[in-house]
Design an enzyme around this catalytic site. Structure first.
Site, short mmCIF file in Angstrom:
data_model
loop_
_atom_site.label_atom_id
_atom_site.label_comp_id
_atom_site.label_asym_id
_atom_site.label_seq_id
_atom_site.Cartn_x
_atom_site.Cartn_y
_atom_site.Cartn_z
N ASP A 191 0.86 -1.19 0.00
CA ASP A 191 0.00 0.00 0.00
C ASP A 191 0.90 1.23 0.00
OD1 ASP A 191 -1.90 2.11 0.87
OD2 ASP A 191 -3.24 0.44 1.28
N LEU B 211 -0.13 4.14 1.02
CA LEU B 211 -0.70 5.00 2.08
C LEU B 211 -1.27 6.31 1.51
CD1 LEU B 211 1.89 4.48 4.99
CD2 LEU B 211 -0.20 3.18 4.50
N ASN C 176 -3.71 5.75 -12.20
CA ASN C 176 -3.52 4.90 -11.03
C ASN C 176 -4.29 3.59 -11.13
OD1 ASN C 176 -2.37 4.38 -8.45
ND2 ASN C 176 -4.35 4.85 -7.51
N SER D 294 -17.32 -2.96 -8.79
CA SER D 294 -18.34 -2.15 -8.13
C SER D 294 -19.66 -2.25 -8.86
CB SER D 294 -17.85 -0.69 -8.16
OG SER D 294 -18.89 0.18 -7.83
N TYR E 148 -14.14 7.46 -12.62
CA TYR E 148 -13.93 6.36 -11.66
C TYR E 148 -14.69 5.11 -12.13
CZ TYR E 148 -14.73 3.26 -7.75
OH TYR E 148 -14.85 2.13 -6.98
N LYS F 225 -13.48 1.05 -13.52
CA LYS F 225 -13.91 -0.29 -13.08
C LYS F 225 -14.34 -1.11 -14.29
CE LYS F 225 -12.94 0.14 -8.85
NZ LYS F 225 -11.78 -0.56 -8.33
N PHE G 280 -21.55 -3.79 -3.64
CA PHE G 280 -22.61 -2.78 -3.56
C PHE G 280 -22.13 -1.72 -2.55
CE2 PHE G 280 -25.88 -3.91 -6.58
CZ PHE G 280 -25.21 -4.98 -7.16
N ASN H 57 -19.59 9.90 0.92
CA ASN H 57 -20.46 8.74 1.13
C ASN H 57 -21.39 8.97 2.32
OD1 ASN H 57 -17.69 6.98 0.07
ND2 ASN H 57 -19.63 6.76 -0.98
N GLY I 34 -25.75 12.70 -11.12
CA GLY I 34 -25.09 11.41 -11.34
C GLY I 34 -25.63 10.29 -10.47
N ASP I 35 -26.49 10.60 -9.49
CA ASP I 35 -26.98 9.54 -8.60
C ASP I 35 -27.94 8.61 -9.33
OD1 ASP I 35 -25.69 9.72 -6.19
OD2 ASP I 35 -27.16 11.05 -5.25
P1 NAD Z 1 -9.56 2.90 0.32
O1 NAD Z 1 -9.15 4.16 -0.34
O2 NAD Z 1 -9.92 2.92 1.74
O3 NAD Z 1 -8.43 1.79 0.11
C1 NAD Z 1 -7.62 1.74 -1.03
C2 NAD Z 1 -6.18 1.59 -0.56
O4 NAD Z 1 -5.35 1.50 -1.71
C3 NAD Z 1 -5.69 2.78 0.26
O5 NAD Z 1 -5.07 2.30 1.44
C4 NAD Z 1 -4.68 3.47 -0.65
O6 NAD Z 1 -3.63 4.06 0.09
C5 NAD Z 1 -4.21 2.31 -1.51
N1 NAD Z 1 -3.73 2.64 -2.85
C6 NAD Z 1 -4.34 3.39 -3.81
N2 NAD Z 1 -3.60 3.39 -4.93
C7 NAD Z 1 -2.51 2.63 -4.68
C8 NAD Z 1 -1.39 2.24 -5.45
N3 NAD Z 1 -1.22 2.63 -6.71
N4 NAD Z 1 -0.45 1.44 -4.87
C9 NAD Z 1 -0.59 1.04 -3.59
N5 NAD Z 1 -1.63 1.37 -2.82
C10 NAD Z 1 -2.59 2.16 -3.36
O7 NAD Z 1 -10.76 2.29 -0.56
P2 NAD Z 1 -11.75 1.10 -0.22
O8 NAD Z 1 -13.08 1.67 0.08
O9 NAD Z 1 -11.13 0.15 0.72
O10 NAD Z 1 -11.86 0.44 -1.66
C11 NAD Z 1 -11.06 -0.65 -2.03
C12 NAD Z 1 -11.38 -1.04 -3.46
O11 NAD Z 1 -12.77 -1.34 -3.55
C13 NAD Z 1 -11.13 0.05 -4.49
O12 NAD Z 1 -10.67 -0.58 -5.67
C14 NAD Z 1 -12.50 0.65 -4.72
O13 NAD Z 1 -12.61 1.22 -5.98
C15 NAD Z 1 -13.37 -0.58 -4.59
N6 NAD Z 1 -14.76 -0.28 -4.22
C16 NAD Z 1 -15.02 0.46 -3.10
C17 NAD Z 1 -16.33 0.76 -2.75
C18 NAD Z 1 -16.65 1.61 -1.55
O14 NAD Z 1 -17.78 2.13 -1.48
N7 NAD Z 1 -15.76 1.78 -0.60
C19 NAD Z 1 -17.38 0.25 -3.53
C20 NAD Z 1 -17.08 -0.51 -4.67
C21 NAD Z 1 -15.76 -0.78 -4.99
C1 WQD Z 2 -25.61 6.63 -1.14
C2 WQD Z 2 -26.93 7.37 -1.18
C3 WQD Z 2 -26.83 9.58 -2.14
C4 WQD Z 2 -24.41 11.47 0.92
C5 WQD Z 2 -20.77 5.47 -4.36
C6 WQD Z 2 -20.07 5.33 -5.68
C7 WQD Z 2 -20.11 3.91 -6.14
C8 WQD Z 2 -19.56 2.97 -5.06
C9 WQD Z 2 -20.20 3.21 -3.74
C10 WQD Z 2 -17.26 2.58 -5.41
C11 WQD Z 2 -27.15 8.13 -2.49
C12 WQD Z 2 -27.23 9.63 -0.68
C13 WQD Z 2 -25.13 10.54 0.21
C14 WQD Z 2 -25.10 12.55 1.53
C15 WQD Z 2 -27.16 11.66 0.68
N1 WQD Z 2 -18.17 3.17 -4.83
N2 WQD Z 2 -26.48 10.64 0.09
N3 WQD Z 2 -26.47 12.61 1.39
O1 WQD Z 2 -23.46 7.12 -4.57
O2 WQD Z 2 -24.47 4.86 -3.96
O3 WQD Z 2 -22.10 5.02 -4.51
O4 WQD Z 2 -20.12 4.61 -3.42
O5 WQD Z 2 -17.29 1.83 -6.34
O6 WQD Z 2 -19.33 3.84 -7.29
O7 WQD Z 2 -20.74 6.15 -6.63
O8 WQD Z 2 -22.87 5.96 -2.39
O9 WQD Z 2 -22.68 6.69 -0.06
O10 WQD Z 2 -22.26 8.38 -1.89
O11 WQD Z 2 -24.58 7.56 -1.51
O12 WQD Z 2 -28.38 11.75 0.59
O13 WQD Z 2 -24.52 13.43 2.15
O14 WQD Z 2 -26.93 8.38 -0.16
O15 WQD Z 2 -27.59 10.51 -2.88
O16 WQD Z 2 -28.50 8.02 -2.83
P1 WQD Z 2 -23.32 5.80 -3.93
P2 WQD Z 2 -23.01 7.19 -1.41
#
Ligand code: NAD
Ligand code: WQD
Length: 337
Positions: free
Chosen positions: A32, A34, A100, A125, A150, A154, A179, A200, A297-298
């Site tokens: 990582d 960081l 990245n 995602s 973003y 994916k 999800f 979020n 975008g939502d």
């Molecule tokens: P996060 O940002 O908390 O964790 C990602 C980690 O990757 C971080 O610790 C960051 O420092 C590290 N990182 C980023 N680029 C790097 C690189 N080039 N080399 C080494 N380390 C690197 O994110 P998360 O929420 O844990 O998400 C993890 C994965 O899941 C991501 O690919 C994200 O797109 C995917 N994802 C997340 C969500 C969500 O809502 N959190 C939903 C769907 C998919």
């Molecule tokens: C959830 C719901 C907002 C904040 C995002 C990424 C998606 C995935 C997950 C990585 C929505 C509503 C939010 C606020 C609100 N990530 N909301 N007030 O948009 O479903 O998904 O994270 O892959 O790609 O787009 O998640 O947590 O931002 O929002 O009303 O202050 O909450 O409108 O309906 P989302 P979110």
């Protein structure tokens, strides 16, 4: 004991997955940079798992670093979490996201194959579905034009892995389509660490409840849903972490190349207002919120058909939204101290 290389293992989902891997008898090896996590997560992970988890600080686009990790450890599989994930930032700075998220995947694929490590779990995602035509959405649904750079990364990464597997002799991959992960580990030692103002929903709620933000704005109540607010499939991050272990159990049992996309959700949609009310009733904390404009975008409603995860991986969500909200709140309280 099998070693699993976990890129981005210090992050939100990665850290919880490292715990799940240890509990299942695997040893995670983290790389990582960081960029979006803190070094003290390493000590927390060691504390929860009662073992020393190897950690390499660096960028996983750096092939020489990855090669060194393979030379110093026998790696049975990789989970590729490392990516930038802020949807809004990706619109402002798309090149950061394309560089990245794509380069890190390309390096991981090339170096793993060179070292005969053919098992990859990829963090995808539900964003790949956009606004689905049919709910619950299953894995055969059309992959839509992404709403953000973003989201495009994916879709591109999934395609790159599919093409890579097709061209390989024996590469195996599971693309986990998460999800909406929420919650934190029950120990309150690890959880989500949003940088700046959270975009979020749940981190915004817990920060508002803790008094760090004045109020939550609900982005719209005129959607075509029962209460007018958007619907999502909120999944406890500990359940989500477990799906990665199941994905490896599946991959290690496969003899020939394979690339499967699998939804990781609860199968239940909950509205933003329902989640707010569940937060209030499960924590006893009243939340200051108002209804505001829609956020551009939502998606109106998206929730998973989780059947494939059950039949292919023998995984299903066990924890409730209320469990996740209590855990998220307990974690927030430790941060606010
Ligand atoms: P996060 O940002 O908390 O964790 C990602 C980690 O990757 C971080 O610790 C960051 O420092 C590290 N990182 C980023 N680029 C790097 C690189 N080039 N080399 C080494 N380390 C690197 O994110 P998360 O929420 O844990 O998400 C993890 C994965 O899941 C991501 O690919 C994200 O797109 C995917 N994802 C997340 C969500 C969500 O809502 N959190 C939903 C769907 C998919
Ligand atoms: C959830 C719901 C907002 C904040 C995002 C990424 C998606 C995935 C997950 C990585 C929505 C509503 C939010 C606020 C609100 N990530 N909301 N007030 O948009 O479903 O998904 O994270 O892959 O790609 O787009 O998640 O947590 O931002 O929002 O009303 O202050 O909450 O409108 O309906 P989302 P979110």
């Amino acid at each position: 004991m099998k070693n699993i290389l976990v890129t981005g293992g210090m992050g939100y989902i990665g850290s919880h997955t490292c715990v799940a891997l240890c509990e299942a008898g695997f040893l995670p090896i983290i790389v990582d940079n960081l960029d979006n996590s803190e070094i003290w997560i390493k000590d927390r992970l060691n504390q929860i798992t009662n073992q020393e988890i190897p950690f390499y600080q660096g960028d996983c686009s750096d092939k020489s670093l990855l090669q060194r990790i393979f030379e110093e450890n026998k790696i049975a599989g990789i989970i590729h979490f490392a990516a930038n994930k802020a949807v809004g930032e990706s619109v402002q700075n798309p090149m950061k996201y394309y560089h990245n998220n794509l380069n890190s995947l390309l390096s991981v694929l090339e170096v793993s194959q060179k070292n005969d490590c053919n098992n990859l779990v990829f963090s995808s995602s539900c964003t790949v579905y956009g606004e689905p035509d049919k709910l619950p959405v299953d894995e055969s649904a059309e992959i839509k034009q992404a709403e953000s750079p973003y989201g495009s990364t994916k879709i591109f990464c999934e395609r790159i892995i599919q093409d890579f597997v097709n061209a390989s002799n024996n590469y195996k991959s599971v693309l986990l389509r998460y999800f909406n992960p929420i919650g934190a580990h029950s120990s309150s030692l690890i959880g989500e660490l949003p940088l700046g103002v959270p975009s979020n929903l749940v981190p915004f709620i817990t920060q508002t409840a803790a008094g760090l933000r004045e109020k939550l704005t609900v982005f719209g109540n005129t959607y075509n849903t029962p209460d007018g607010s958007c619907i999502r499939d909120f999944i406890h991050v500990v359940d989500l972490a477990d799906a990665h272990v199941k994905a490896f159990e599946y991959l290690f049992a496969q003899e020939s190349k394979i690339c499967e996309s699998v939804n990781v959700g609860t199968g239940k949609g909950a509205s933003v207002l329902e989640l707010i009310h569940s937060f209030e009733s499960s924590t006893g904390v009243k939340l200051n919120y108002e209804i505001g404009e829609r956020r551009s975008g939502d998606v109106e409603a998206v929730y998973a058909a989780p059947k494939k995860a059950k039949t292919l991986l023998n995984w299903e969500a066990k924890l409730s939204m209320s469990d996740a909200l209590k855990d998220a709140w307990n974690w927030q309280k430790t941060l606010s101290k």
